[in-house]
Design a protein around this motif. Structure first.
Motif, mmCIF file in Angstrom:
data_model
loop_
_atom_site.group_PDB
_atom_site.id
_atom_site.type_symbol
_atom_site.label_atom_id
_atom_site.label_comp_id
_atom_site.label_asym_id
_atom_site.label_seq_id
_atom_site.Cartn_x
_atom_site.Cartn_y
_atom_site.Cartn_z
ATOM 1 N N ARG A 74 108.185 60.395 38.212
ATOM 2 C CA ARG A 74 107.895 60.112 36.804
ATOM 3 C C ARG A 74 109.080 59.366 36.211
ATOM 4 N N SER A 101 105.701 57.132 33.164
ATOM 5 C CA SER A 101 104.713 56.559 34.066
ATOM 6 C C SER A 101 104.944 57.071 35.479
ATOM 7 N N ASP A 102 103.871 57.118 36.258
ATOM 8 C CA ASP A 102 104.004 57.431 37.675
ATOM 9 C C ASP A 102 104.455 56.182 38.427
ATOM 10 N N ILE A 105 105.853 60.089 44.461
ATOM 11 C CA ILE A 105 105.369 59.671 43.145
ATOM 12 C C ILE A 105 106.258 60.328 42.104
#
Length: 243
Positions: free
Chosen positions: A181, A185-186, A179
């Motif tokens: 960035r 946003s992820d 995950i």
């Protein structure tokens, strides 16, 4: 997992302000190498997987491609690509790469730029692409380098004064989702080792013809001295394969 961040209005707006979104291929840090790996396009049937704004689609036509199909999961991306397009030989279609299905030998060239690290089943995608290519066809792709994807943070290790000490590589053999960035946003990306990537192509039937791990061009380094840190670790992996 199919992921479509680009139809989120805020994410798409931020993406639209990136240098490569504004300046096109010449503003893409890997383009000076990727373009040398592309085959002759004259009279070829071309597929662009994850076509985005359609930059590579239009480039293929400029180089004489007979027909070009651009595929993207994002409705906003497809709409932007169509807004640039006045060429009847270029067609855009909204679809996820995971769902592609083509006739055997339907294309002569397949291009995929900075998309396949978002795809969970990379090996499956390679098999589908291989089947869609005519004998002797070419598959040219770029993706984030495994050195870049290994740690989810995708950032430098900093010293006490904020200086960039080194790029951390950890959990390299632990393949799977990260995950990260991106544009506030992820975003889920899939880390794979270099051997996993290359073996997936070979097992699908491809012959790997060229591999590159490009840094910035000399021209870019002269124009943007701050980019010199980009020579300290690879960000991109480029591969050219043949059927």
């Amino acid at each position: 997992m199919k992921q479509n961040k680009y139809d989120d209005p805020d994410f798409f707006d931020k993406y639209s302000r990136m240098a490569r979104s504004i300046g096109g291929l010449e503003a893409a840090g890997e383009w000076h190498v990727l373009r040398t790996m592309l085959p002759d396009m004259e009279d070829k049937r071309v597929l662009d997987l994850g076509c985005g704004y359609g930059w590579h689609c239009r480039y293929a036509r400029e180089r004489g491609a007979r027909s070009v199909l651009g595929i993207d999961i994002s409705e906003k991306m497809i709409a932007r690509a169509k807004s640039f397009n006045e060429d009847a030989a270029i067609t855009y279609r909204r679809a996820a790469i995971e769902d592609i299905s083509f006739e055997p030998g339907e294309f002569d060239v397949v291009i995929s730029s900075l998309v396949l690290h978002y795809i969970e089943d990379f090996a499956g995608a390679c098999r589908k692409i291989y089947e869609s290519l005519a004998p002797g066809g070419s598959f040219v792709l770029s993706m984030e380098h495994p050195v870049f994807t290994a740690v989810a943070a995708q950032d430098w290790h900093y010293g006490p004064a904020g200086e960039r000490l080194h790029w951390p590589v950890d959990g390299y053999q632990d393949e799977g989702p990260r995950i990260a960035r991106f544009l506030d946003s992820d975003v889920v990306k899939y880390h794979r080792t270099l051997s996993t990537i290359m073996n997936a192509l070979a097992k699908a039937g491809f012959r790997i013809a060229d591999v590159a791990e490009p840094g910035p061009s000399q021209e870019a380094l002269e124009q943007y001295p701050d980019m010199r840190d980009e020579t300290r670790r690879p960000m991109f992996l480029l591969l050219a394969a043949r059927k």
